[in-house]
Design a protein around this motif. Sequence first.
Motif, PDB file in Angstrom:
ATOM      1  N   PHE A  19       0.810  -1.214   0.000  1.00  0.00           N
ATOM      2  CA  PHE A  19       0.000   0.000   0.000  1.00  0.00           C
ATOM      3  C   PHE A  19       0.849   1.274   0.000  1.00  0.00           C
ATOM      4  O   PHE A  19       0.343   2.351  -0.306  1.00  0.00           O
ATOM      5  N   LEU A  20       2.119   1.167   0.368  1.00  0.00           N
ATOM      6  CA  LEU A  20       2.973   2.349   0.482  1.00  0.00           C
ATOM      7  C   LEU A  20       3.433   2.843  -0.890  1.00  0.00           C
ATOM      8  O   LEU A  20       3.723   2.034  -1.785  1.00  0.00           O
ATOM      9  N   GLU A  60     -14.230  -2.738   1.516  1.00  0.00           N
ATOM     10  CA  GLU A  60     -13.002  -2.485   0.763  1.00  0.00           C
ATOM     11  C   GLU A  60     -12.017  -3.634   0.923  1.00  0.00           C
ATOM     12  O   GLU A  60     -11.427  -4.127  -0.050  1.00  0.00           O
ATOM     13  N   VAL A  61     -11.838  -4.085   2.169  1.00  0.00           N
ATOM     14  CA  VAL A  61     -10.910  -5.188   2.433  1.00  0.00           C
ATOM     15  C   VAL A  61     -11.443  -6.487   1.842  1.00  0.00           C
ATOM     16  O   VAL A  61     -10.696  -7.267   1.232  1.00  0.00           O
ATOM     17  N   ALA A 415      -8.840  -7.289   9.936  1.00  0.00           N
ATOM     18  CA  ALA A 415      -8.555  -6.168  10.833  1.00  0.00           C
ATOM     19  C   ALA A 415      -7.109  -5.707  10.701  1.00  0.00           C
ATOM     20  O   ALA A 415      -6.825  -4.501  10.776  1.00  0.00           O
ATOM     21  N   VAL A 416      -6.192  -6.650  10.495  1.00  0.00           N
ATOM     22  CA  VAL A 416      -4.786  -6.286  10.278  1.00  0.00           C
ATOM     23  C   VAL A 416      -4.666  -5.414   9.030  1.00  0.00           C
ATOM     24  O   VAL A 416      -4.001  -4.369   9.035  1.00  0.00           O
ATOM     25  N   VAL A 417      -5.330  -5.820   7.956  1.00  0.00           N
ATOM     26  CA  VAL A 417      -5.222  -5.078   6.705  1.00  0.00           C
ATOM     27  C   VAL A 417      -5.913  -3.718   6.807  1.00  0.00           C
ATOM     28  O   VAL A 417      -5.452  -2.738   6.217  1.00  0.00           O
ATOM     29  N   GLU A 418      -7.007  -3.637   7.561  1.00  0.00           N
ATOM     30  CA  GLU A 418      -7.603  -2.328   7.818  1.00  0.00           C
ATOM     31  C   GLU A 418      -6.570  -1.380   8.423  1.00  0.00           C
ATOM     32  O   GLU A 418      -6.476  -0.202   8.051  1.00  0.00           O
ATOM     33  N   ARG A 419      -5.779  -1.894   9.352  1.00  0.00           N
ATOM     34  CA  ARG A 419      -4.796  -1.063  10.037  1.00  0.00           C
ATOM     35  C   ARG A 419      -3.601  -0.743   9.143  1.00  0.00           C
ATOM     36  O   ARG A 419      -3.058   0.360   9.216  1.00  0.00           O
ATOM     37  N   THR A 420      -3.188  -1.697   8.311  1.00  0.00           N
ATOM     38  CA  THR A 420      -2.068  -1.384   7.414  1.00  0.00           C
ATOM     39  C   THR A 420      -2.494  -0.384   6.341  1.00  0.00           C
ATOM     40  O   THR A 420      -1.704   0.473   5.937  1.00  0.00           O
ATOM     41  N   LEU A 421      -3.733  -0.480   5.892  1.00  0.00           N
ATOM     42  CA  LEU A 421      -4.254   0.510   4.947  1.00  0.00           C
ATOM     43  C   LEU A 421      -4.236   1.908   5.563  1.00  0.00           C
ATOM     44  O   LEU A 421      -3.792   2.874   4.938  1.00  0.00           O
ATOM     45  N   SER A 422      -4.708   1.989   6.801  1.00  0.00           N
ATOM     46  CA  SER A 422      -4.760   3.278   7.493  1.00  0.00           C
ATOM     47  C   SER A 422      -3.360   3.840   7.711  1.00  0.00           C
ATOM     48  O   SER A 422      -3.105   5.031   7.478  1.00  0.00           O
ATOM     49  N   LEU A 423      -2.431   2.981   8.144  1.00  0.00           N
ATOM     50  CA  LEU A 423      -1.064   3.428   8.380  1.00  0.00           C
ATOM     51  C   LEU A 423      -0.405   3.868   7.081  1.00  0.00           C
ATOM     52  O   LEU A 423       0.294   4.895   7.029  1.00  0.00           O
ATOM     53  N   ALA A 424      -0.616   3.102   6.006  1.00  0.00           N
ATOM     54  CA  ALA A 424      -0.003   3.455   4.727  1.00  0.00           C
ATOM     55  C   ALA A 424      -0.519   4.807   4.226  1.00  0.00           C
ATOM     56  O   ALA A 424       0.253   5.630   3.734  1.00  0.00           O
ATOM     57  N   ARG A 425      -1.803   5.025   4.373  1.00  0.00           N
ATOM     58  CA  ARG A 425      -2.370   6.302   3.934  1.00  0.00           C
ATOM     59  C   ARG A 425      -1.787   7.463   4.744  1.00  0.00           C
ATOM     60  O   ARG A 425      -1.498   8.537   4.195  1.00  0.00           O
ATOM     61  N   SER A 426      -1.589   7.251   6.021  1.00  0.00           N
ATOM     62  CA  SER A 426      -1.003   8.270   6.871  1.00  0.00           C
ATOM     63  C   SER A 426       0.435   8.561   6.448  1.00  0.00           C
ATOM     64  O   SER A 426       0.841   9.725   6.317  1.00  0.00           O
ATOM     65  N   LEU A 427       1.226   7.517   6.214  1.00  0.00           N
ATOM     66  CA  LEU A 427       2.622   7.691   5.830  1.00  0.00           C
ATOM     67  C   LEU A 427       2.744   8.285   4.428  1.00  0.00           C
ATOM     68  O   LEU A 427       3.628   9.109   4.162  1.00  0.00           O
ATOM     69  N   ASN A 428       1.853   7.869   3.525  1.00  0.00           N
ATOM     70  CA  ASN A 428       1.895   8.416   2.164  1.00  0.00           C
ATOM     71  C   ASN A 428       1.587   9.907   2.152  1.00  0.00           C
ATOM     72  O   ASN A 428       2.202  10.667   1.407  1.00  0.00           O
ATOM     73  N   CYS A 429       0.627  10.307   2.993  1.00  0.00           N
ATOM     74  CA  CYS A 429       0.262  11.714   3.064  1.00  0.00           C
ATOM     75  C   CYS A 429       1.382  12.554   3.663  1.00  0.00           C
ATOM     76  O   CYS A 429       1.579  13.720   3.292  1.00  0.00           O
ATOM     77  N   ALA A 430       2.123  11.940   4.600  1.00  0.00           N
ATOM     78  CA  ALA A 430       3.203  12.678   5.280  1.00  0.00           C
ATOM     79  C   ALA A 430       4.434  12.799   4.405  1.00  0.00           C
ATOM     80  O   ALA A 430       5.339  13.583   4.703  1.00  0.00           O
ATOM     81  N   HIS A 431       4.497  12.030   3.357  1.00  0.00           N
ATOM     82  CA  HIS A 431       5.695  11.974   2.502  1.00  0.00           C
ATOM     83  C   HIS A 431       5.815  13.253   1.657  1.00  0.00           C
ATOM     84  O   HIS A 431       4.872  13.624   0.972  1.00  0.00           O
TER      85      HIS A 431
END
Length: 431
Positions: A19-20, A60-61, A415-431
């Motif tokens: 997702f990153l 989505e998942v 649930a794991v993938v929900e969290r990795t999606l959320s984390l990836a979106r956060s990191l992508n936005c911060a990039h």
Amino acid sequence: MYDCAILGGGIAGLSLASFLDRRSIVIEAQDRVGGLSRSYRLNGIDYDIGPHVIFSKNQEVLDLHSTMIETNRIKRSNQIVFKGRYVKYPFENDLSALDPADRDYCLQEFLHNPYERFSGTNMLHFFLGTFGEGITRLYLQPYNEKIWKFDPSCMDTQMVERIPKPPRDDVIASANGTVTEGYQHQLYYHYPAKGGFQTLVDAYKARAEAAGQDVRTSSPVRRLTRLADGWTIETGTAEFQARQLISSIPIHELFKLLTPPAEVAQALQRLLYNSIYIVVIQCRKDKIGDHFALYVPDSDVLFHRVSKLNHLGEGYSLPDGGSTLMAEVTFRPNSYLSTLRECEVIERTIADLEKVGFIDRVDVVDTAIRRERYAYVIYDLDHRRNVDKILAYLEGIGIKSVGRFAEFEYLNTDAVVERTLSLARSLNCAH
């Protein structure tokens, strides 16, 4: 210099990498990816570390997982084996399958429940208040004691608070012979058409690599060094640098590479978890019928659940019509069960399968066993406080955590993938 280094090549680490949109590397200690989602093979039949399935309330998942690979869509057929009777899962939706005395006990204590007005402060309180004494004492309490190897009165409600209170009319109908369906979002699920759950993991690996991410196996991390602008990660054969470090490995393994303050180390020591034996029995025939999972609350039976892999589709059926059964046995590290030899676990499993009427010993043709150290997180009464302290420390030194044993939460794949999606979106936005 990578933007992100991800420790662990299980479903959490690989899905996050896929997702990153930042240059990332996944570092996996084992010689192949998978973690708890690995699959193994016995005589051409793939089996997992426990019966993983694909379902989710998150559309989505669910759409992602059911289209990344070829799957079979399967209707749930799970049974609770209670006093020699098959009771459709969940228990409260098939009370008429019980003998009359047990049926009436469960119904009356549900309808006239003195515990209902008390808020649940632990798992046992929650069961009593939600289901009444009958359903709790006959099934929920013994089954949960068996799977967790821990008294439910000493566990908090994080694991069970998502369980809805069954409608009064449904429970009455089930006692009168009308079988109702509970947990509708789990009624249908998907499973890989072939190859076991590993197929989904491999698809995430391919997705990550297609996005330009680097996946390294056979690379156990030997040292982590914090830098002013990130981390150095040393394995036995290579050294990498990354601006952001993300852990998806078990929290106990991560801390072997860190030197935390005393109060964090003490919190880590207090985290409890169960390990598991997966025992696979192949036989010429069985007596289970067309069911997938069977839950066994009896304390004198070693395993708590048996899954019949034939139910997952043609790709999981032996060519001669035989059956592949997978039994699960949980145990705490350093407990009595942890000292059993694997041959003893197999022998006791076969004996108990015969005792509960699932097989005849003479029909067994082959066996296999797997022992997995990190299987189930135990939500003891101090769990949340200890985990929050540890995760706050990791965040403070620049390590993000995602995944079941990295976050130390009982998370299913979705649930794991929900969290990795959320984390990836956060990191992508911060990039």
